[in-house]
Structures are given as C-alpha cells and as structure tokens.
Motif scaffolding. Structure first.
Motif, mmCIF file in Angstrom:
data_model
loop_
_atom_site.group_PDB
_atom_site.id
_atom_site.type_symbol
_atom_site.label_atom_id
_atom_site.label_comp_id
_atom_site.label_asym_id
_atom_site.label_seq_id
_atom_site.Cartn_x
_atom_site.Cartn_y
_atom_site.Cartn_z
ATOM 1 N N GLY A 196 15.575 -35.871 -42.298
ATOM 2 C CA GLY A 196 15.611 -35.478 -40.901
ATOM 3 C C GLY A 196 16.640 -36.286 -40.132
ATOM 4 O O GLY A 196 17.211 -37.255 -40.645
ATOM 5 N N THR A 197 16.876 -35.901 -38.893
ATOM 6 C CA THR A 197 17.759 -36.684 -38.029
ATOM 7 C C THR A 197 17.239 -36.668 -36.600
ATOM 8 O O THR A 197 16.704 -35.655 -36.131
ATOM 9 C CB THR A 197 19.212 -36.163 -38.067
ATOM 10 O OG1 THR A 197 20.049 -37.039 -37.315
ATOM 11 C CG2 THR A 197 19.331 -34.758 -37.491
ATOM 12 N N VAL A 198 17.369 -37.817 -35.936
ATOM 13 C CA VAL A 198 17.162 -37.900 -34.493
ATOM 14 C C VAL A 198 18.553 -38.071 -33.907
ATOM 15 O O VAL A 198 19.218 -39.090 -34.127
ATOM 16 C CB VAL A 198 16.253 -39.082 -34.101
ATOM 17 C CG1 VAL A 198 16.047 -39.093 -32.580
ATOM 18 C CG2 VAL A 198 14.912 -38.999 -34.820
ATOM 19 N N THR A 199 19.023 -37.067 -33.204
ATOM 20 C CA THR A 199 20.402 -37.049 -32.714
ATOM 21 C C THR A 199 20.543 -37.885 -31.444
ATOM 22 O O THR A 199 19.555 -38.208 -30.782
ATOM 23 C CB THR A 199 20.872 -35.626 -32.393
ATOM 24 O OG1 THR A 199 20.275 -35.200 -31.151
ATOM 25 C CG2 THR A 199 20.496 -34.652 -33.491
ATOM 26 N N GLY A 200 21.776 -38.201 -31.109
ATOM 27 C CA GLY A 200 22.068 -38.714 -29.779
ATOM 28 C C GLY A 200 22.121 -37.558 -28.801
ATOM 29 O O GLY A 200 21.936 -36.387 -29.180
ATOM 30 N N PRO A 201 22.346 -37.821 -27.519
ATOM 31 C CA PRO A 201 22.441 -36.736 -26.536
ATOM 32 C C PRO A 201 23.551 -35.760 -26.945
ATOM 33 O O PRO A 201 24.670 -36.172 -27.228
ATOM 34 C CB PRO A 201 22.801 -37.465 -25.233
ATOM 35 C CG PRO A 201 22.407 -38.890 -25.453
ATOM 36 C CD PRO A 201 22.594 -39.150 -26.906
ATOM 37 N N LEU A 202 23.234 -34.495 -26.941
ATOM 38 C CA LEU A 202 24.199 -33.501 -27.414
ATOM 39 C C LEU A 202 25.164 -33.050 -26.329
ATOM 40 O O LEU A 202 25.852 -32.039 -26.485
ATOM 41 C CB LEU A 202 23.453 -32.315 -28.020
ATOM 42 C CG LEU A 202 22.652 -32.685 -29.278
ATOM 43 C CD1 LEU A 202 21.923 -31.476 -29.843
ATOM 44 C CD2 LEU A 202 23.547 -33.316 -30.341
ATOM 45 N N ASP A 203 25.226 -33.819 -25.231
ATOM 46 C CA ASP A 203 26.289 -33.617 -24.247
ATOM 47 C C ASP A 203 27.239 -34.818 -24.253
ATOM 48 O O ASP A 203 27.992 -35.028 -23.306
ATOM 49 C CB ASP A 203 25.729 -33.390 -22.843
ATOM 50 C CG ASP A 203 24.903 -34.571 -22.342
ATOM 51 O OD1 ASP A 203 24.606 -35.488 -23.134
ATOM 52 O OD2 ASP A 203 24.549 -34.572 -21.140
ATOM 53 N N THR A 204 27.186 -35.606 -25.342
ATOM 54 C CA THR A 204 28.096 -36.739 -25.520
ATOM 55 C C THR A 204 28.851 -36.572 -26.824
ATOM 56 O O THR A 204 28.338 -35.958 -27.773
ATOM 57 C CB THR A 204 27.340 -38.079 -25.553
ATOM 58 O OG1 THR A 204 26.483 -38.116 -26.704
ATOM 59 C CG2 THR A 204 26.513 -38.282 -24.291
ATOM 60 N N PRO A 205 30.059 -37.129 -26.917
ATOM 61 C CA PRO A 205 30.831 -36.980 -28.154
ATOM 62 C C PRO A 205 30.139 -37.589 -29.360
ATOM 63 O O PRO A 205 30.151 -37.011 -30.453
ATOM 64 C CB PRO A 205 32.151 -37.696 -27.840
ATOM 65 C CG PRO A 205 31.890 -38.544 -26.639
ATOM 66 C CD PRO A 205 30.812 -37.851 -25.871
ATOM 67 N N GLY A 206 29.496 -38.764 -29.190
ATOM 68 C CA GLY A 206 28.808 -39.378 -30.320
ATOM 69 C C GLY A 206 27.663 -38.520 -30.826
ATOM 70 O O GLY A 206 27.480 -38.355 -32.032
ATOM 71 N N ASP A 234 17.898 -39.588 -26.805
ATOM 72 C CA ASP A 234 18.840 -39.968 -25.745
ATOM 73 C C ASP A 234 19.335 -41.408 -25.914
ATOM 74 O O ASP A 234 19.767 -42.046 -24.960
ATOM 75 C CB ASP A 234 18.203 -39.784 -24.371
ATOM 76 C CG ASP A 234 16.966 -40.661 -24.155
ATOM 77 O OD1 ASP A 234 16.662 -41.520 -25.017
ATOM 78 O OD2 ASP A 234 16.295 -40.499 -23.115
ATOM 79 N N TYR A 235 19.254 -41.911 -27.142
ATOM 80 C CA TYR A 235 19.652 -43.275 -27.505
ATOM 81 C C TYR A 235 18.655 -44.333 -27.059
ATOM 82 O O TYR A 235 18.899 -45.527 -27.247
ATOM 83 C CB TYR A 235 21.048 -43.638 -26.969
ATOM 84 C CG TYR A 235 22.194 -42.911 -27.628
ATOM 85 C CD1 TYR A 235 22.193 -42.628 -28.987
ATOM 86 C CD2 TYR A 235 23.300 -42.508 -26.885
ATOM 87 C CE1 TYR A 235 23.250 -41.960 -29.590
ATOM 88 C CE2 TYR A 235 24.370 -41.842 -27.484
ATOM 89 C CZ TYR A 235 24.339 -41.569 -28.830
ATOM 90 O OH TYR A 235 25.397 -40.908 -29.429
ATOM 91 N N SER A 236 17.525 -43.956 -26.476
ATOM 92 C CA SER A 236 16.521 -44.944 -26.085
ATOM 93 C C SER A 236 15.503 -45.116 -27.206
ATOM 94 O O SER A 236 15.298 -44.234 -28.046
ATOM 95 C CB SER A 236 15.798 -44.497 -24.813
ATOM 96 O OG SER A 236 14.955 -43.384 -25.074
ATOM 97 N N VAL A 259 19.153 -41.726 -38.068
ATOM 98 C CA VAL A 259 18.947 -41.878 -36.628
ATOM 99 C C VAL A 259 20.283 -42.264 -35.996
ATOM 100 O O VAL A 259 20.969 -43.171 -36.478
ATOM 101 C CB VAL A 259 17.886 -42.953 -36.327
ATOM 102 C CG1 VAL A 259 17.449 -42.854 -34.872
ATOM 103 C CG2 VAL A 259 16.683 -42.801 -37.249
ATOM 104 N N ALA A 260 20.643 -41.584 -34.912
ATOM 105 C CA ALA A 260 21.991 -41.700 -34.359
ATOM 106 C C ALA A 260 22.240 -42.978 -33.569
ATOM 107 O O ALA A 260 23.338 -43.170 -33.048
ATOM 108 C CB ALA A 260 22.324 -40.488 -33.497
ATOM 109 N N SER A 261 21.255 -43.874 -33.484
ATOM 110 C CA SER A 261 21.503 -45.206 -32.918
ATOM 111 C C SER A 261 20.449 -46.160 -33.454
ATOM 112 O O SER A 261 19.327 -45.751 -33.783
ATOM 113 C CB SER A 261 21.482 -45.202 -31.385
ATOM 114 O OG SER A 261 20.157 -45.255 -30.893
ATOM 115 N N ASP A 262 20.793 -47.446 -33.513
ATOM 116 C CA ASP A 262 19.848 -48.446 -34.003
ATOM 117 C C ASP A 262 18.642 -48.577 -33.082
ATOM 118 O O ASP A 262 17.518 -48.802 -33.544
ATOM 119 C CB ASP A 262 20.538 -49.810 -34.115
ATOM 120 C CG ASP A 262 21.608 -49.840 -35.190
ATOM 121 O OD1 ASP A 262 21.585 -48.966 -36.082
ATOM 122 O OD2 ASP A 262 22.467 -50.741 -35.151
#
Length: 343
Positions: A196-206, A234-236, A259-262
C-alpha cells in the motif's frame, strides 16, 4: 572603534576608516563591499583585512538607498503555522538556507502564509521591494503566490517543481519519482506483494511524483494497481495514522507500505502497533526524506534520503544568480535508499 569628539565616546568605524587602514580610496572600499568588481586581488585582501581590524559593519540601510536592494532574502512557507513546527523538513531547509546565505552576509526572513489573507499581505510586502528574492517552500496547485511573484518580476526559487508554471519559475527538487520507484522496488525485493501507499498531498509536486513512481514500478512488475492500496495524506503524523487505518480496513492482507514522508510513516507505525501488526515481520514500512523523524521512530525507518543540505545550497545559489540577472534554472538532485529496521 574610533574615538569621537564628544566626551571620548566611541563611534562605529566608517568606510573612511577602512580606506585609511587599507591604504586605498573610499571608492575601492565601496567596490569591494558591492561585489569586488574592478578591484585587484591585493586591494581586495587589504580591504577585507581592514574591515576585520576596524570592526566595520555595512550600513545596510544606506547601501540599499544606493543600490535599490534590501540585501535580504525571504523564506516563504505557504502552509499553516503549526506545520512549520510539526514537520522537521521545514526546519532543516530553513537552517540550510540560512547557513548558505550567511556565507554571503545576507539575512534570511522567515515568512509564514497559510491563509489567503496572509498570502495577500506577504505578497504585497515582497512586491514592495522589502526583500531581493524569495525561497518558496511547499507550493500547492491553485496557490497563486508563485505566479504572482514571478509575474511581478521578483526573483524566486521554489523547493520542488511548481505545478503548471513550466519554466517560468526556477526550482530545486529531489528526484521524487525515481526515489519512489527505488523504494517500491526495494519492498518488492523483500517478497512483498500487497504494497500500500500513503501519498503526500496530491496538489503538490512531491505528492504527485511519488505516487507516480510507486504505480509505475508495480505496473512494470505485473502487479495490478489496486485503488484500495492507495490512500492520501497531508504529510502530517495524524494523516499517517488515519491512512494506515484505512489501508488495514480495505486490505487486511497488507504486507508493506510506502509512505510519502517520514513523519506520516511514524503515524503508520503507531497504527500498525495498535493493530498488533509487527514491523517488519508482518508489514514492512518505507518512508521518504530521511528526516529526524526516521531515526526517532521505533523501529528506525528505512527511507529515501533527500539531500537537504544540497537542496538548500542550490536554492540559494540559483536565487542569488537570478538576483544578479541570470535566467531561471531547474536543478534535480538524486535521492538515496537508506535501509534500517522497518523493512
């Protein structure tokens, strides 16, 4: 310091004192202070030595009246204030940019603009000439700040490629897509198949690029991309906890998470522990950033290292070049897989 005529009180050294100490003209000292153009190496060294000896400090206000510059740079974060304190990446970037600018004796002004009213006020302040350029961090699509500042002719460098602006704005970015590809390949190499993946905000390039890299590798490996395996964050840290809860509910046989951020990954670990899932035995977890959060987690996170020191230094280099009249530029830096206990 030099004695004045008023009761022996010391006055700050002036450019005339520096010129006298260096044995050069005031004009030569002025040219050194404004970039060293048309000054011999010997004269420049003499002036620098005189500055150190006299303790002369540039009067930035007086110089700005002559040059039309503020001799300062803005660090603009277009996120709610609480995110600046929660997400360690912002502090790492701020420290790196501050250090890089200090080498040029240029102060950095922190600007937080998380609401529409704040963005309007900050944009007015910047376009009025109070800073010479802006280092823009965290640019969401639909956020007009980058386009407005660029349109007003303000030198600007974004951290990450601003969505929809093409070559209008300079940017420095980690290779988000390739980093996500590397992490997904790593999880596959461990024999995991329900990733699975938990994405970062999909209105940001990352957020966009890391999700794209994840999908590409699964497709290349002949694995169907199941929408139930993809949840947004949302990176939180809290969004990581909630994202993992949704993944476990939708995919009970989940065996890995990218996971798209630590910081979000720490939230994922909390949920997995609460659900009785062992990491990495039951579920392998990979993060992104190699921020302080990666080492503060238990177990310590396998992650993709962003070269924050290089990103900061390149953002400053590109911005100063743009302030000096150079064209916009784009710099993409490689990421690195760091293996730890969570995979």
């Amino acid at each position: 310091m030099t004695m004045s005529n008023t009761g022996g009180r010391r006055r700050p050294p002036t450019i005339h004192d520096v010129a006298r100490e260096a044995g050069v003209s005031r004009g030569t000292v002025s040219r050194v202070l404004n970039g060293g153009h048309y000054v011999s190496p010997a004269a420049q060294e003499a002036v620098n030595a005189a500055i150190r000896k006299t303790g002369y400090v540039v009067n930035r206000h007086a110089r700005s009246l002559i040059t039309g510059r503020s001799d300062s740079v803005g660090f603009l974060l277009t996120e709610p204030q609480e995110k600046f304190f929660e997400d360690p990446n912002f502090n790492v970037l701020l420290r790196g940019c501050t250090q890089a600018l200090a080498a040029h004796d240029i102060p950095l002004l922190l600007m937080l603009a998380g609401t529409e009213d704040e963005r309007r006020r900050i944009t007015r302040y910047i376009t009025a000439g109070h800073v010479d350029g802006v280092l823009l961090v965290s640019s969401h699509s639909g956020n007009p700040v980058a386009e407005e500042l660029s349109g007003a002719g303000v030198p600007l460098v974004a951290c990450g490629k601003p969505i929809g602006l093409g070559s209008k704005v300079s940017y420095v970015a980690a290779d988000d897509r390739e980093g996500a590809r590397d992490m997904t390949r790593h999880l596959l190499s461990l024999g995991r198949r329900r990733i699975g993946t938990v994405t970062g905000p999909l209105d940001t390039p990352g957020g966009i690029e890391r999700l794209a890299g994840y999908k590409e590798v699964l497709a290349e490996s002949g694995i169907d991309v199941d929408d139930d395996l993809i949840v947004s964050g949302d990176y939180s840290r809290l969004s990581g906890e909630r994202g993992a809860e949704r993944l476990l509910a939708q995919v009970p046989d989940l065996d890995a998470v990218f996971v798209a951020s630590d910081l979000m990954a720490r939230g994922v670990l909390t949920t997995l522990e609460r659900a009785g899932r062992r990491v990495p035995e039951d579920v392998a977890v990979g993060g992104f950033d190699d921020s302080p959060a990666a080492l503060a987690s238990s177990p310590e996170l396998t992650t993709m290292r962003q070269p924050f020191d290089r990103i900061s230094a390149e953002m400053v280099r590109v911005l100063l070049a743009q302030i000096g009249g150079e064209d916009t530029a784009a710099v993409i830096l490689p990421t690195e897989l760091v293996k730890r206990e969570s995979t």
